[in-house]
Design an enzyme around this catalytic site. Structure first.
Site, PDB file in Angstrom:
ATOM      1  N   ASP A  57      77.036  20.298  36.643  1.00  0.00           N
ATOM      2  CA  ASP A  57      76.237  19.960  37.828  1.00  0.00           C
ATOM      3  C   ASP A  57      76.668  20.844  38.993  1.00  0.00           C
ATOM      4  OD1 ASP A  57      74.449  18.338  39.424  1.00  0.00           O
ATOM      5  OD2 ASP A  57      76.238  17.491  40.317  1.00  0.00           O
ATOM      6  N   THR A  90      70.365  21.825  42.249  1.00  0.00           N
ATOM      7  CA  THR A  90      71.481  22.315  43.080  1.00  0.00           C
ATOM      8  C   THR A  90      71.980  23.677  42.602  1.00  0.00           C
ATOM      9  OG1 THR A  90      72.948  20.992  41.680  1.00  0.00           O
ATOM     10  CG2 THR A  90      72.295  20.031  43.759  1.00  0.00           C
ATOM     11  N   THR A  91      71.967  23.897  41.277  1.00  0.00           N
ATOM     12  CA  THR A  91      72.386  25.199  40.751  1.00  0.00           C
ATOM     13  C   THR A  91      71.310  26.236  41.048  1.00  0.00           C
ATOM     14  OG1 THR A  91      73.514  24.025  38.969  1.00  0.00           O
ATOM     15  CG2 THR A  91      73.251  26.385  38.705  1.00  0.00           C
ATOM     16  N   ASP A 383      70.901  12.270  38.773  1.00  0.00           N
ATOM     17  CA  ASP A 383      69.981  13.377  39.087  1.00  0.00           C
ATOM     18  C   ASP A 383      68.562  13.034  38.657  1.00  0.00           C
ATOM     19  OD1 ASP A 383      72.094  14.754  40.075  1.00  0.00           O
ATOM     20  OD2 ASP A 383      72.133  16.338  38.572  1.00  0.00           O
TER      21      ASP A 383
END
Length: 522
Positions: A57, A90-91, A383
Site C-alpha cells: 500500500d 496512493t501509489t 481501501d
C-alpha cells in the site's frame, strides 16, 4: 556575501531544481514496483521496536519512511491526501507525479523554461480530464448494473492487494457492507475485527455490532430487547478521587468507617443508574466487584472496560449517548438493540449486538494465519470500502488496466497538435508520462512492456476505446468484458493531484534550510 546564519544553507537555481527532481524520482522509483495486480510487497521494519509489517500500500509505505528531501515530502503529502479523499490510488498518484517530473527534467535540459512546461502541462491536464469525463459511464439508475459496477471496482482494487487470491469473495463482502450504508460515506458504521487463526476466506460480514469484550460475572449470556446505558464513569470503591490525597487515621475503626462511606456512595450511584430503567450497563472504565454484584442483583447485565473507541462506536450504532452523571434520567438518551449475546470467534469470546438502532451498522471479522497478513488484509479491505463508499456518491466509473491512461494520452496528443510553440512539447511530455502507468504495470508482471504498450496505443488509435492490458494473459484485452473497472473520482483525483504537485515542484528555484534551533543548557 553570505547573509544567512551559521548553519543555514541555500541551494539556488539548477542545484535546487536538481535536488527536487532527484528526491521525487527516487520516491517514485521506490513505490512503482508495488503498482498493479502483479506488484511486489515491501517489508517495513521499525528501528525502535523491531516491529515489521509487510505491505504494498503506497500510503502506508510513504508514511513509514523518514525523509529529508523537500520535494519527496510533497509527494508523500499528495499520497496522504489521495488516501483521505478517495482511499486508493496512493501509489498511482506518486508514480504519475514522479514520471511528470522525469519528463520535465528532460525538457529543462533542452533549455525549455519551467513556466513554459507548467503551461503545457496545464493544457494537457485539461485535455486529459475532459477525455476521462467523456469516457465515464453512469449506471446509477439501474440498481443491478450499478451493483455489478461496484463489484468490479472492488475486485479491481483488491487485485493489487494481498486479498487478490480471494478477490471475488472479498469484493462481494465489501459491496454488501457499503450498500448497507444507504449512500453514507461514514465508514464508522463498518467495524473491522481482526482475529488470528484460520484462513483469509474464514472472514465474514456480520450484521450488527461486535464488541471485543466479555460479559460480567453472574450476568446472563443472552438478553433480548436490551435498553443500554453507555457510561464513562468510575465504578471502583477503594480509591479516593482527589489526586495526591493522603488520609491519616488513628485506628482500624476509622478506616472501616471510611470504607463504609465509600461503599454507601457507590450504592447510591448504583441506585441512580438503576432508576434509568435499563437492563444493560456498558462502562468505559472498570467495574469493581461490589458495584458489579449490586447491578447483577438488580438484573442488569454489565460490560466493563469497553475502551473509548468501543463506547463511541456503540453509542453511534445503538443510538444512545455516553453519560457521566446519573442525577437526571429524563435527559439521558438510552441505546437500544434487539439481542445481546456472547459468541465465539476462534478461541475468544466476544459480545454481539444484533438489531441495533442504526440498521446500516455491520462488522467484518477478518481471519488469517499471521498478524502481518491480517493487518495487510485490513488495509486492503479499507481501501476497497473507501473507494466503494465514494463511488456510491459519485456514481460514474471508468475502465482500468491502463485503458484510461492511454485514452487520456491519445487525447493529449490530439490537443498538442493544435498548440503552438514549446508548450506543445510539454503537453506531449504529459502524454508520455501517462503512458508510463501501463508500462510499469506490464514491467511489474514481467511482460515485454514496449511491445504491449505499443499494441495498446495502436488499438486505441484503431477505435478500440475499451482496450487495456490483460495482466493474466499478457496481451491486449477488452476491459469492459474483463470487468476491470475503476472509480471516475479516483482517476480524476490522481491526475489532478499529480499534475498540481509536479507544477509546484517545477516552480522551485531556491531551497532555504533554516538553522537548527539550539536548546539552552540548563
Amino acid at each position: 556575501m553570505n547573509i544567512f546564519g551559521a548553519e543555514a544553507t541555500e541551494e539556488k537555481a539548477e542545484n535546487a531544481r536538481l535536488s527536487s527532481f532527484v528526491g521525487a524520482l527516487a520516491l517514485g522509483d521506490l513505490v512503482k514496483s508495488t503498482l498493479g495486480p502483479k506488484g511486489m510487497n515491501k517489508i517495513l521494519q521499525s528501528a525502535s521496536t523491531g516491529e515489521i509489517s509487510v505491505t504494498n500500500d503506497g500510503a502506508t509505505i510513504l508514511k513509514s519512511i523518514q525523509l529529508d528531501n523537500a520535494a519527496a515530502k510533497i509527494l508523500v503529502n499528495i499520497s496522504k491526501v489521495q488516501d483521505d479523499e478517495v482511499g486508493d490510488g496512493t501509489t498511482s498518484v506518486c508514480v504519475l507525479a514522479a514520471e511528470l517530473l522525469r519528463e520535465a527534467e528532460k525538457l529543462v535540459a533542452q533549455r525549455i523554461h519551467p513556466q513554459t512546461i507548467v503551461e503545457g502541462y496545464r493544457i494537457a491536464s485539461a485535455a486529459a480530464l475532459k477525455a476521462l469525463e467523456n469516457a465515464a459511464t453512469d449506471h446509477a439508475q439501474d440498481p443491478a448494473q450499478f451493483r455489478q459496477d461496484l463489484f468490479n471496482i472492488a475486485r479491481t482494487t483488491l487485485s493489487s492487494k494481498v486479498l487478490s487470491q480471494d478477490k471475488e469473495y472479498f469484493a462481494n463482502l465489501a459491496v454488501d457492507a457499503v450498500l448497507r450504508l444507504k449512500g453514507s460515506t461514514d465508514l464508522e458504521h463498518i467495524q473491522i475485527i481482526k482475529k488470528v487463526g484460520g484462513k483469509l476466506t474464514d472472514s465474514y460480514l456480520d450484521e450488527g455490532f461486535i464488541l471485543d469484550k466479555s460479559i460480567g460475572v453472574n450476568c446472563p449470556k443472552r438478553l433480548e430487547n436490551a435498553k443500554i446505558l453507555i457510561a464513562n464513569t468510575s465504578m471502583d470503591t477503594d480509591k479516593i478521587k482527589i489526586f495526591g490525597a493522603r488520609v491519616k487515621v488513628d485506628g482500624a475503626g476509622k478506616l472501616a468507617e471510611l470504607e463504609r462511606a465509600e461503599r454507601e456512595k457507590m450504592k447510591t450511584k448504583v441506585e441512580a443508574i438503576a432508576t434509568h430503567g435499563i437492563n444493560v450497563f456498558v462502562n468505559r472504565q472498570l467495574i469493581y466487584n461490589y458495584p458489579d454484584s449490586l447491578l447483577s442483583e438488580k438484573g442488569i447485565m454489565t460490560i466493563e472496560h469497553a475502551d473509548f473507541e468501543g463506547v463511541e462506536r456503540l453509542s453511534l450504532v445503538t443510538g444512545g449517548e455516553i453519560a457521566s452523571t446519573f442525577d437526571r434520567p429524563d435527559l439521558v438518551k438510552l441505546g437500544h438493540c434487539d439481542l445481546i449475546e456472547e459468541i465465539m470467534i476462534g478461541e475468544d469470546k466476544l459480545i454481539k449486538f444484533s438489531g441495533v438502532a442504526a440498521g446500516e451498522a455491520c462488522t467484518v471479522v477478518l481471519r488469517g494465519s499471521t498478524n502481518q497478513m491480517i493487518d495487510e488484509a485490513d488495509r486492503s479491505l479499507h481501501d476497497a470500502l473507501s473507494v466503494l463508499s465514494q463511488t456510491v456518491k459519485e456514481t460514474r466509473v471508468v475502465l482500468g488496466g491502463g485503458c484510461s491512461e492511454m485514452l487520456m494520452s491519445c487525447a493529449i496528443e490530439e490537443e498538442a497538435r493544435k498548440v503552438q510553440g514549446k508548450k506543445a512539447i510539454a503537453a506531449e511530455a504529459f502524454g508520455r508520462a501517462l503512458r508510463q502507468i501501463p508500462t510499469i504495470l506490464a514491467d511489474n508482471a514481467g511482460y515485454d512492456s514496449s511491445d504491449l504498450v505499443a499494441k495498446l496505443r495502436a488499438a486505441h488509435y484503431d477505435g478500440q476505446s475499451d482496450a487495456g492490458l490483460d495482466m493474466n494473459e499478457g496481451s491486449i484485452g477488452s476491459m469492459k468484458k474483463l470487468g476491470v473497472t475503476e472509480s471516475y473520482k479516483l482517476k480524476r483525483q490522481v491526475v489532478l493531484s499529480a499534475s498540481e504537485a509536479a507544477e509546484m515542484i517545477l516552480r522551485v528555484d531556491d531551497i532555504l534550510r533554516a538553522t537548527p534551533r539550539r536548546r539552552e543548557a540548563m
